[in-house]
Enzyme design. Structure first.
Site, short mmCIF file in Angstrom:
data_model
loop_
_atom_site.label_atom_id
_atom_site.label_comp_id
_atom_site.label_asym_id
_atom_site.label_seq_id
_atom_site.Cartn_x
_atom_site.Cartn_y
_atom_site.Cartn_z
N ARG A 168 4.11 0.61 2.35
CA ARG A 168 4.29 -0.47 3.31
C ARG A 168 3.93 -1.75 2.58
O ARG A 168 2.80 -1.93 2.11
CB ARG A 168 3.37 -0.30 4.53
CG ARG A 168 3.63 -1.34 5.59
CD ARG A 168 2.93 -1.01 6.90
NE ARG A 168 1.65 -1.64 7.02
CZ ARG A 168 1.46 -2.88 7.49
NH1 ARG A 168 2.49 -3.61 7.88
NH2 ARG A 168 0.25 -3.39 7.59
N GLU A 214 -1.74 -2.71 13.09
CA GLU A 214 -0.94 -2.02 14.09
C GLU A 214 -1.55 -2.11 15.48
O GLU A 214 -2.78 -2.10 15.60
CB GLU A 214 -0.93 -0.56 13.67
CG GLU A 214 0.15 0.25 14.22
CD GLU A 214 0.19 1.57 13.48
OE1 GLU A 214 -0.79 1.96 12.85
OE2 GLU A 214 1.23 2.19 13.55
N CYS A 268 0.96 11.12 8.89
CA CYS A 268 1.93 10.61 9.87
C CYS A 268 3.33 10.63 9.26
O CYS A 268 3.52 10.19 8.11
CB CYS A 268 1.56 9.19 10.25
SG CYS A 268 2.69 8.46 11.45
N GLU A 300 -6.81 7.54 7.38
CA GLU A 300 -5.76 8.36 8.03
C GLU A 300 -5.23 9.40 7.04
O GLU A 300 -4.95 10.54 7.40
CB GLU A 300 -4.64 7.42 8.48
CG GLU A 300 -3.43 8.16 9.00
CD GLU A 300 -2.37 7.22 9.53
OE1 GLU A 300 -2.70 6.12 10.02
OE2 GLU A 300 -1.19 7.60 9.46
N THR A 312 5.69 8.70 9.67
CA THR A 312 6.22 7.37 9.37
C THR A 312 5.89 6.96 7.94
O THR A 312 6.45 6.00 7.42
CB THR A 312 5.62 6.30 10.30
OG1 THR A 312 4.20 6.22 10.06
CG2 THR A 312 5.88 6.62 11.76
N ARG A 371 0.84 -1.19 0.00
CA ARG A 371 0.00 0.00 0.00
C ARG A 371 0.88 1.25 0.00
O ARG A 371 2.03 1.21 0.42
CB ARG A 371 -0.96 0.02 1.19
CG ARG A 371 -0.34 0.15 2.58
CD ARG A 371 0.04 1.52 3.00
NE ARG A 371 0.27 1.61 4.44
CZ ARG A 371 1.08 2.49 5.03
NH1 ARG A 371 1.81 3.31 4.30
NH2 ARG A 371 1.19 2.54 6.35
N ARG A 394 3.89 -6.56 13.10
CA ARG A 394 2.59 -6.17 13.65
C ARG A 394 1.75 -7.42 13.87
O ARG A 394 2.08 -8.51 13.40
CB ARG A 394 1.83 -5.25 12.67
CG ARG A 394 2.56 -3.95 12.36
CD ARG A 394 1.73 -3.01 11.47
NE ARG A 394 2.48 -1.78 11.17
CZ ARG A 394 1.95 -0.72 10.55
NH1 ARG A 394 0.68 -0.73 10.18
NH2 ARG A 394 2.69 0.35 10.30
N ARG A 441 -5.47 6.01 0.36
CA ARG A 441 -4.58 4.86 0.50
C ARG A 441 -4.83 3.97 -0.70
O ARG A 441 -6.01 3.65 -0.99
CB ARG A 441 -4.84 4.09 1.80
CG ARG A 441 -4.33 4.78 3.08
CD ARG A 441 -2.82 4.74 3.18
NE ARG A 441 -2.29 5.46 4.33
CZ ARG A 441 -2.06 4.88 5.52
NH1 ARG A 441 -2.38 3.62 5.71
NH2 ARG A 441 -1.55 5.60 6.52
P1 ADP Z 1 -1.71 0.07 7.09
O1 ADP Z 1 -1.22 1.24 7.85
O2 ADP Z 1 -0.73 -0.41 6.08
O3 ADP Z 1 -3.09 0.26 6.53
P2 ADP Z 1 -2.61 -1.59 9.28
O4 ADP Z 1 -1.64 -2.18 10.22
O5 ADP Z 1 -3.54 -0.52 9.74
O6 ADP Z 1 -1.74 -1.15 8.06
O7 ADP Z 1 -3.48 -2.78 8.59
C1 ADP Z 1 -4.60 -2.47 7.81
C2 ADP Z 1 -5.31 -3.75 7.46
O8 ADP Z 1 -4.53 -4.47 6.47
C3 ADP Z 1 -5.46 -4.71 8.64
O9 ADP Z 1 -6.73 -5.34 8.54
C4 ADP Z 1 -4.40 -5.75 8.40
O10 ADP Z 1 -4.75 -6.98 8.93
C5 ADP Z 1 -4.39 -5.81 6.89
N1 ADP Z 1 -3.14 -6.35 6.34
C6 ADP Z 1 -1.90 -5.80 6.41
N2 ADP Z 1 -1.02 -6.58 5.77
C7 ADP Z 1 -1.71 -7.65 5.28
C8 ADP Z 1 -1.36 -8.81 4.52
N3 ADP Z 1 -0.11 -9.04 4.11
N4 ADP Z 1 -2.35 -9.69 4.20
C9 ADP Z 1 -3.64 -9.47 4.59
N5 ADP Z 1 -4.04 -8.39 5.31
C10 ADP Z 1 -3.08 -7.50 5.64
N1 DAR Z 2 -0.47 4.87 16.48
C1 DAR Z 2 0.54 5.85 16.19
C2 DAR Z 2 0.94 5.74 14.70
C3 DAR Z 2 2.24 5.21 14.35
C4 DAR Z 2 2.45 4.99 12.88
N2 DAR Z 2 1.29 4.33 12.22
C5 DAR Z 2 0.36 5.00 11.52
N3 DAR Z 2 0.57 6.23 11.12
N4 DAR Z 2 -0.77 4.37 11.16
C6 DAR Z 2 1.68 5.64 17.17
O1 DAR Z 2 2.36 6.61 17.42
O2 DAR Z 2 1.84 4.52 17.63
#
Ligand code: ADP
Ligand code: DAR
Length: 386
Positions: free
Chosen positions: A307, A341, A298, A252, A300, A153, A336, A256
């Site tokens: 990512r 996250e 963010c 966010e 990051t 993404r 994660r 995305r």
């Molecule tokens: P991001 O910031 O990249 O959106 P998150 O940690 O918020 O990441 O995850 C968003 C969603 O994407 C969550 O439901 C997570 O389980 C899903 N996800 C992330 N990586 C994978 C993957 N490799 N396969 C399936 N689902 C994934």
């Molecule tokens: N929860 C915030 C975000 C960290 C980075 N991840 C984002 N932007 N989705 C933290 O400071 O833990």
């Protein structure tokens, strides 16, 4: 009933997400708010928080920045640090309320950026975009022994618009409308339908979240960062016909762009995301900074904002957490939980992805992640064989 201090602060800070300016601090209300921010800062400084905000927001920097505001959107320091003040368990705790914040509050953003992105210094510059070809990244697990699914993404902001704390209900809807006008022009494998969160059937929303296609609502870190106001106005998901390409609207970031499928074919998943980003960029002007690359809410996610993650099972390595931690550091990978996250792994499935997004081209980010996952699988096979 007395409100919990954190809730009280959140209500006060969120309740007053108006644009504070230096002269408004002159008013009693804002002197009180400044005093409250100072009290919350002292609590963070005295806490055992491991956030990058705590690590880098020294008293000197706090005093230098506490009454500064951004010229165009009048964002202030509280808009940047509110989440980290509320949640000491943040990993970072810092967000940019608008694009200018990265310059106006650079004294705080630059050390946090250098720390998170492993050495991107304030004099460094994001290289020009170079996506390369996904075919260079072979499937690391063609037999499906370890990798359950792969996802790539990136985030994009629309030029001219601020970020969540400065958005009103009508601007969320304006962003959604701009994005939807571009989405209907997507063709081929990217063609699909947009589903607004407003009025979405609750069972459908739960299924999309459970299938990892849609974002979860109510993230407490985003909530305290002023990123969930007017929810669900202007928020939604675009899903292609094959359900392996999504666009999130106003979660966010403004946008995305997500590609995801079962198995470990990173190259195909990456190409689908890259071609989707290119197609969307023909109809929307993304906000790309000369030094920081693609701008996001963010820090990051700056730079490439990519990512690339695998849902992966590494049972032998998971039994050796210290070894896994060392390998993640060596390969610059982030671990994660299964639902994203700040969540735990379920059924031994971890989400493992690149940590760095800034200071590398898109191709180099994917290469770093590909080499890291390859290294983890080799270590797993060795640990299993041991
Ligand atoms: P991001 O910031 O990249 O959106 P998150 O940690 O918020 O990441 O995850 C968003 C969603 O994407 C969550 O439901 C997570 O389980 C899903 N996800 C992330 N990586 C994978 C993957 N490799 N396969 C399936 N689902 C994934
Ligand atoms: N929860 C915030 C975000 C960290 C980075 N991840 C984002 N932007 N989705 C933290 O400071 O833990």
């Amino acid at each position: 009933m007395l409100l919990h201090p954190q809730a009280r602060l959140k209500l006060r800070l969120l309740g007053r997400w108006t644009h504070l300016s230096i002269n408004r601090y002159a008013s009693n209300k804002d002197k009180e708010m400044l005093k409250e921010m100072e009290e919350r800062y002292k609590k963070l400084a005295a806490s055992n928080s491991k956030s990058l905000l705590k690590k880098h927001l020294t008293k000197k920097i706090f005093d230098n920045l506490k009454t500064k505001t951004t010229p165009k959107f009048n964002s202030s320091l509280i808009h940047c640090i509110s989440s980290g003040l509320c949640h000491h368990d943040s990993g970072v705790g810092l967000y940019a309320p608008d694009p200018e914040a990265y310059k106006v509050f650079a004294e705080l953003f630059d050390p946090v950026i250098q720390d998170y992105h492993k050495g991107f210094k304030k004099e460094d510059k994001q290289p020009a975009s170079c996506f390369g070809k996904g075919r260079d990244f072979e499937n690391l697990d063609p037999d499906g022994q370890f990798i359950v699914s792969t996802r790539v993404r990136c985030g994009r902001a629309i030029k001219g618009f601020p970020f969540n704390p400065c958005l009103r209900e009508n601007t969320y809807k304006e962003l959604e409308s701009k994005i939807c006008k571009a989405l209907i022009k997507l063709t081929g494998e990217h063609k699909g339908i947009y589903m607004p969160l407003t009025g979405m059937d609750q069972d459908l929303q739960k299924k999309l979240i459970d299938d990892h296609l849609l974002f979860k609502p109510g993230d407490r870190f985003l909530d305290s960062a002023g990123a969930t106001r007017f929810w669900p106005a202007g928020r939604g998901i675009f899903l292609n016909d094959a359900k392996n390409f999504m666009i999130w609207c106003n979660e966010e970031d403004h946008i995305r762009i997500i590609s995801m499928e079962k198995g470990g074919d990173l190259g195909r998943v990456y190409d689908r995301m890259a071609w989707g980003e290119e197609a969307l960029g023909k109809h929307i002007e993304f906000n790309r900074d000369e030094r920081l690359g693609f701008l996001t809410f963010c820090p990051t996610n700056l730079g490439t904002s990519i990512r690339a993650s695998v849902h992966i099972k590494l049972p032998s390595l998971m039994d050796q957490p210290e070894e896994l931690k060392k390998l993640a550091e060596k390969y610059r990978l982030q671990i994660r939980g299964t639902t994203g996250e700040h969540t735990e792994a379920v059924g031994g499935v971890h989400d493992i992805s690149n940590q760095r997004r800034l200071g590398l081209t898109e191709y180099e980010v994917i290469k770093e992640m590909h080499e890291g996952i390859k290294g983890l699988i080799e270590a797993e096979c060795k640990a299993k064989g041991a």
